[in-house]
Design a protein around this motif. Structure first.
Motif, PDB file in Angstrom:
ATOM      1  N   PRO A 121       0.657  -1.279   0.012  1.00  0.00           N
ATOM      2  CA  PRO A 121       0.055  -0.119  -0.056  1.00  0.00           C
ATOM      3  C   PRO A 121       0.833   1.432   0.039  1.00  0.00           C
ATOM      4  CG  PRO A 121       0.021  -1.043   2.298  1.00  0.00           C
ATOM      5  CD  PRO A 121       0.890  -1.777   1.139  1.00  0.00           C
ATOM      6  N   VAL A 122       0.284   2.291  -0.680  1.00  0.00           N
ATOM      7  CA  VAL A 122       1.333   3.694  -0.469  1.00  0.00           C
ATOM      8  C   VAL A 122       0.953   4.011   0.806  1.00  0.00           C
ATOM      9  CG1 VAL A 122       0.520   5.967  -1.135  1.00  0.00           C
ATOM     10  CG2 VAL A 122       0.188   4.139  -2.569  1.00  0.00           C
ATOM     11  N   SER A 123       2.240   4.581   1.251  1.00  0.00           N
ATOM     12  CA  SER A 123       2.206   5.290   2.444  1.00  0.00           C
ATOM     13  C   SER A 123       1.924   6.770   2.671  1.00  0.00           C
ATOM     14  CB  SER A 123       3.716   5.325   3.300  1.00  0.00           C
ATOM     15  OG  SER A 123       3.747   3.772   3.587  1.00  0.00           O
ATOM     16  N   GLY A 124       1.115   7.070   3.579  1.00  0.00           N
ATOM     17  CA  GLY A 124       0.693   8.397   3.411  1.00  0.00           C
ATOM     18  C   GLY A 124      -0.190   8.736   4.546  1.00  0.00           C
ATOM     19  N   THR A 182      -7.662  16.047   3.428  1.00  0.00           N
ATOM     20  CA  THR A 182      -7.053  15.227   2.170  1.00  0.00           C
ATOM     21  C   THR A 182      -6.110  14.206   2.485  1.00  0.00           C
ATOM     22  OG1 THR A 182      -6.405  15.431  -0.225  1.00  0.00           O
ATOM     23  CG2 THR A 182      -5.372  16.996   1.507  1.00  0.00           C
ATOM     24  N   TRP A 183      -6.144  13.155   1.795  1.00  0.00           N
ATOM     25  CA  TRP A 183      -4.878  12.182   1.968  1.00  0.00           C
ATOM     26  C   TRP A 183      -3.755  12.350   0.993  1.00  0.00           C
ATOM     27  CZ3 TRP A 183      -2.075   9.383  -1.783  1.00  0.00           C
ATOM     28  CH2 TRP A 183      -1.169   8.317  -1.191  1.00  0.00           C
ATOM     29  N   VAL A 184      -2.456  12.580   1.756  1.00  0.00           N
ATOM     30  CA  VAL A 184      -1.417  13.121   0.926  1.00  0.00           C
ATOM     31  C   VAL A 184      -0.388  11.894   0.916  1.00  0.00           C
ATOM     32  CG1 VAL A 184      -1.638  15.632   1.299  1.00  0.00           C
ATOM     33  CG2 VAL A 184      -0.251  14.086   2.916  1.00  0.00           C
ATOM     34  N   ASN A 185       0.246  11.747  -0.191  1.00  0.00           N
ATOM     35  CA  ASN A 185       1.512  10.721  -0.412  1.00  0.00           C
ATOM     36  C   ASN A 185       2.466  11.443   0.543  1.00  0.00           C
ATOM     37  OD1 ASN A 185       3.963   9.813  -1.374  1.00  0.00           O
ATOM     38  ND2 ASN A 185       2.770   8.910  -3.135  1.00  0.00           N
ATOM     39  N   ILE A 238       8.598  22.011   1.994  1.00  0.00           N
ATOM     40  CA  ILE A 238       7.917  21.416   2.823  1.00  0.00           C
ATOM     41  C   ILE A 238       7.174  20.262   2.484  1.00  0.00           C
ATOM     42  CG2 ILE A 238       5.956  22.127   4.659  1.00  0.00           C
ATOM     43  CD1 ILE A 238       6.720  24.925   3.965  1.00  0.00           C
ATOM     44  N   PHE A 239       7.175  19.281   3.154  1.00  0.00           N
ATOM     45  CA  PHE A 239       6.443  17.978   2.724  1.00  0.00           C
ATOM     46  C   PHE A 239       5.049  18.293   3.290  1.00  0.00           C
ATOM     47  CE2 PHE A 239      10.702  15.837   3.444  1.00  0.00           C
ATOM     48  CZ  PHE A 239      10.787  15.113   2.398  1.00  0.00           C
ATOM     49  N   ALA A 240       4.101  17.881   2.275  1.00  0.00           N
ATOM     50  CA  ALA A 240       2.688  18.074   2.640  1.00  0.00           C
ATOM     51  C   ALA A 240       2.335  17.499   3.949  1.00  0.00           C
ATOM     52  CB  ALA A 240       2.006  17.421   1.391  1.00  0.00           C
TER      53      ALA A 240
END
Lengths: 246, 807
Positions: free
Chosen positions: A93-96, A110-113, A157-159
């Motif tokens: 699975p994608v991590s985020g 919102t979901w973010v990667n 900056i990381f989301a």
């Protein structure tokens, strides 16, 4: 210092060296364009350095079938972004994670990667492309946004860090058809050529003018010294900011 | 606020009206930039904003060495990584044998010639996956000696032969194995000139390989449509001449199956986005994968191409009274593949031979000039045009040699120039008639403004103050063959400009509306401009060489003349008069002298809702285009084999003045005052001042003071904006210390007969100011310290300290 070029292809080391360089240059005072970097930003940069986070290495999973451009609905009272993609068979699975923040006063959930920068969240997920995708390495200031009123670089900056943040972008300045006085002054003084750096200059100017309505020329120059313009519009940018509302 | 002088255009009003103008209704006016609102709200249609569904991302594996042999490329790990759609190497059948821009392989196969050359490409679902897969590609190199010394590279026995077999064999100097081409000017008697001279200066100069420094990397998106057609969006300065055919070539598609779309505004090109190289790869990858692909050269923003490295050896002579007697110069430029360096040295000729008579007219029948240029393969980084092909490289040594002569003779820098200036109608050292010469006016105005600064300020030790001056000329290389525009006239009085003239920040979207509004006598709000594409938009002009205003304007005033004629032909019977009794204003057609006797455009063209009118310098029968055509210049002497005329060129003349402070202990340099003048009838003074102060002085200062490049065995060490430093706002003189002068002179093409006017007398602007800035700064540093610096960038602290003998 030269190790940071080909940054993307160097993987994590490139990013780490890049961040180190930023910090070193900011500290030794030789690099004026990093002067405006707030203490907060320095801390964040250092944090990234020490933890070694990079867009590339932070997560080794995959983004299977995710269309990055899937746009959140912007303009509604509440913004909704993409949800976490379903786990495809046989693929990790994608991590985020899902974050909650405000962009231009509007709540966004919102979901973010985990590898996305704030710049990618703003441009690709929310669809606010007025914040330019420019140097991408914290060098030019074009992607300056305001975080609780302070100018910061969206590409650095990381989301995923921005949970709970209050972010203002260039799109949030005008009220309907009525432009912000800084925008009016930039038009009146033709303080741009190709225009791609103008949103960053305007956001830096807003952070200054919100604190001090009649700054000196030196204060104006200092406030926008992290914003580069290769068309060389510095004199008209100064003029525009000095003459806001006049 | 700085002083911004604009000469009156009143004296030119009749000539402008004779070309169809409307008494300076919009010509020469400070019309606000039409893209202003879009820019300040973030709503411009830049190419980086283009997104289409299902877009793939591309990442590039690049050579980290200088010259090397590729011993193996292992893509097996990359190919099985998540999200990867396609991996290409130089051995892939889709690219094998394909060249780009002449002689450069799309992907290197067995050898790499320069740092950052592409050796593999990954296309994946996301940019993260593409980058991960690129990291997993294993390339083994066998590094080899690189040659980065442009002079040694041109030798008959060079230490390294860059390409074996040689890619291009020149017609001359074939015994120099790295030399691609040569250019010469041989005029008058140089030996006699030097024998006659009372003073001679000799020096050698270097202009380093400066990148363009645009903030936004060059990018493209290509979308195949499944029916054999494709759309390509590219962040480019032009669409027709290079980006479109090279994209088609890479994708193995007929050009007419590709629609190449330009941005609303190119995000700063400075010459570096002339070729649209990402569009080439986007088209290739979209064709190979059958899906839309985005390419962004963010890892090589600075080093995707640079100004070619140039070395110059100069000798100049003059009499005691300042009369020039002779000038001799040899240039060497280096490039890994051909690209544009041939043009660089070709254009350097005009820069050297047009401003002054090297061989004063009172002493010699012809100028005494010897010019030799070697365009040479090296292992330096890839090259591209940069604000004046060959002009900065040649004006820096040329104008500095004049300042050195003035210094030796104790003469005023302006006076020695005015004594030797080429006058309107005189022949250059290439035996071509030079027209529209505004140098005298520009020199005098710039000097007058410098004189108003008063005496030099006193500064505390160890600071010293100096002032510098430089002239320059800059050709503008236009295009009359591909010069066509469509004007769509609507019944309601609106005009749509259908033209590929690209706004790259110089304001073409505004300037083109001003010229059409002036020519059609309509409110500028009623003039619009369509998207730039190769599908239905004609090739009007190219946004390079400071030529777009003249090229676009030339087409526009012809089209406007045609449009008015058609309107008058339709309206005449309806108004009961002859067509030549009619005039038009604000979408109405009226009888001259009887404004009440009028009908609208709609009345005239009914029942049509609109009309499309074409016009251009090649319309309807085609213009002669003798630009450097075969047999026009003698190759070995550069002499015009007249009579002929160069329809494609006009000359711009400019001057720079500056005041600097130098710290003699630390080598620090500050520019405290900066001024530039340009001979031009400004379409829009505000935009022209932006070009002079920004693209001119700022770029000149950046090129001249800051942007050192460090290379180690062919590998570039200065790679990002952190180690290649362009000036920030804090480095630039304050708003009140930057000045400009627009000194109007009627624009004309140069060459033989017939005389050809530029549209509304306009000329190019901006690039030449950049090129004059470096010799101006060097002159000021000399004035302050007594040391001549002969490298550009000149004024880094290390170089100043070295020149002062302190490092």
């Amino acid at each position: 210092m030269w190790g940071l070029s080909m940054q993307k292809n160097l993987g994590i080391m490139g990013r780490v060296i890049s961040c180190l360089t930023l910090v070193l240059l900011a500290l030794d005072g030789n690099n004026r364009r990093n002067k405006k970097m707030s203490d907060e930003k320095k801390e964040k940069t250092a944090e990234k350095t020490t933890t070694g986070l990079s867009r590339r290495s932070f997560i080794t999973g995959t983004v299977a079938g995710l269309v990055v451009g899937a746009a959140a609905t912007y303009g509604a009272t509440t913004l909704t972004g993409p949800t976490a993609p379903a786990k495809p068979a046989g693929v990790e699975p994608v991590s985020g994670k899902t974050i909650n923040l405000k962009i231009n006063g509007k709540p966004l959930s919102t979901w973010v990667n985990a590898r996305w920068t704030l710049l990618e969240l703003i441009r690709d997920t929310v669809g606010l492309v007025g914040t330019p995708e420019a140097c991408y390495y914290g060098e030019c200031g074009a992607c300056t946004v305001l975080v609780s009123g302070k100018p910061m670089l969206a590409c650095e900056i990381f989301a995923i860090e921005t949970n709970g943040w209050d972010i203002a972008t260039i799109e949030g300045l005008a009220k309907g058809d009525k432009l912000h006085p800084i925008q009016e002054s930039f038009i009146k003084n033709t303080a741009f050529q190709c225009g791609v750096c103008a949103p960053g200059f305007i956001m830096s100017a807003k952070a200054l003018l919100d604190k001090k309505s009649s700054p000196t020329e030196d204060e104006v120059r200092e406030a926008v010294s992290g914003n580069l313009c290769r068309c060389g519009t510095y004199n008209v940018v100064t003029r525009a900011i000095m003459n806001v509302g006049k | 606020m700085g002083t911004h002088y604009v000469g009156s255009l009143d004296a030119f009003k009749d000539k402008i009206n004779a070309q169809g103008g409307s008494s300076l209704r919009y010509m020469g006016q400070r019309v606000p930039n039409v893209n202003g609102r879009g820019i300040v709200t973030g709503n411009v249609k830049y190419t980086t904003n283009v997104k289409v569904p299902g877009l793939l991302a591309a990442a590039f594996k690049r050579n980290p060495n200088g010259r090397a042999k590729i011993t193996s490329v292992d893509t097996s790990a990359a190919e099985s990584m998540p999200g990867v759609v396609k991996v290409l190497t130089g051995k892939s059948t889709e690219v094998a044998g394909k060249m780009n821009l002449g002689d450069e392989p799309l992907i290197a196969e067995n050898d790499v010639t320069y740092f950052s050359q592409i050796v593999a490409i990954v296309v994946a679902e996301t940019i993260e996956e593409a980058e991960d897969a690129v990291d997993a590609i294993q390339v083994k190199y066998e590094p080899q000696d690189s040659i980065t010394d442009v002079v040694a590279a041109a030798d008959k026995n060079p230490p390294v032969i860059v390409h074996t077999p040689r890619l291009i064999t020149p017609p001359f100097e074939a015994d120099r194995p790295n030399v691609i081409n040569c250019f010469y000017v041989k005029s008058g008697d140089v030996q006699k000139g030097f024998a006659d001279a009372d003073v001679i200066v000799e020096s050698e100069f270097d202009t380093s390989a400066d990148p363009h420094g645009y903030i936004v990397p060059t990018s493209a998106v290509a979308q195949p449509h499944g029916d054999g057609t494709m759309t390509v969006w590219g962040d480019v300065q032009n669409i027709h001449p290079v980006p479109w055919p090279t994209a088609a070539g890479a994708a193995d598609m007929p050009m007419d199956k590709i629609n190449f779309i330009g941005p609303e505004i190119c995000t700063g090109g400075f010459g570096g986005k002339n070729c649209g190289v990402p569009g080439v790869y986007a088209a290739l990858l979209a064709k190979v994968t059958g899906r839309p692909v985005r390419v962004i050269f963010d890892d090589t923003r600075l080093l995707h191409a640079t100004r070619p490295w140039c070395h110059a050896k100069v000798k100049a002579g003059a009499k005691k009274d300042g009369s020039f007697t002779a000038f001799e110069v040899t240039f060497w430029v280096g490039t890994p593949y051909v690209r544009f360096t041939m043009t660089v040295m070709e254009r350097a000729r005009e820069a050297i031979t047009c401003t002054y008579h090297w061989g004063h007219r009172d002493l010699y029948p012809r100028p005494n000039v010897m010019f030799t240029a070697y365009d040479t393969y090296t292992n330096l980084c890839s090259t591209m045009s940069y604000r004046g092909f060959g002009v900065l490289e040649s004006q820096f040594p040329h104008e500095t040699a004049i300042n050195m002569l003035a210094d030796k003779l104790g003469m005023d820098k302006v006076a020695i120039r005015l004594k030797n200036i080429t006058k309107d109608g005189e022949r250059s050292a290439q035996n071509e008639i030079i027209r529209s010469v505004g140098s005298e006016g520009v020199f005098n105005k710039t000097k007058e403004m410098m004189d108003s600064w008063g005496p030099k300020p006193s500064v505390p030790e160890p600071w010293v103050v100096g002032r510098g001056f430089s002239g320059a000329n800059k050709y503008s290389q236009g295009d009359m063959v591909h010069n066509l525009i469509f004007l769509k006239l609507r019944a309601n009085g609106i005009v749509d400009i259908i033209s590929d003239s690209m706004d790259i920040g110089q304001g073409m979207n505004t300037v083109s509306r001003q010229i059409v509004a002036e020519a059609m006598n309509v409110p500028i709000e009623n003039v619009r401009k369509v998207e730039v594409n190769t599908s239905y938009v004609p090739w009007t002009s190219d946004s390079f060489s400071s030529s777009a205003t003249v090229d676009m304007g030339g087409a526009a005033i012809v089209a406007a003349k045609n449009a008015k004629q058609q309107l008058f032909d339709l309206a005449a019977p309806k108004l009961g008069v002859k067509p030549d009794q009619l005039e038009t204003k604000d979408g109405k057609i009226m009888v001259k002298g009887s404004p009440d006797k009028a009908i609208t455009w709609g009345d005239a063209m009914t029942p049509r809702p609109h009309m499309v009118i074409s016009g251009g310098l090649n319309d309807p029968v085609g213009a002669p285009n003798d630009y450097d055509g075969p047999g026009k210049n003698d190759y070995a002497t550069g002499q015009a084999l007249g009579p002929y005329f160069r329809l494609v060129m006009h000359m711009n003349f400019m001057a720079n003045g500056c005041e600097v402070m130098v710290n003699k202990e630390t080598g620090e340099l500050r520019v405290t005052k900066f001024i530039a003048g340009n001979d031009v009838l400004p379409v829009n003074p505000t935009l022209c001042e932006g070009q002079i102060i920004g693209g001119g002085l700022y770029h000149g200062m950046a090129n001249g003071m800051y942007e050192d490049i460090y290379i180690d065995k062919g590998a570039y060490l200065s790679r990002t904006l952190l180690d290649w430093k362009m000036p920030t706002i804090l480095d630039y003189p304050k708003e009140g210390d930057t000045h400009s002068a627009l000194v109007p002179v009627w624009g004309e093409y140069f060459g033989e007969n017939p005389r050809i006017d530029c549209p509304f007398g306009g000329k190019g602007i901006g690039e030449g100011v950049d090129c004059a800035a470096v010799p101006c700064l060097v002159d000021a540093i000399h004035d302050a310290t007594g040391a001549w610096i002969t490298t550009s960038p000149a004024a880094t602290q290390a170089k100043i300290l070295k020149a002062l003998g302190k490092a």
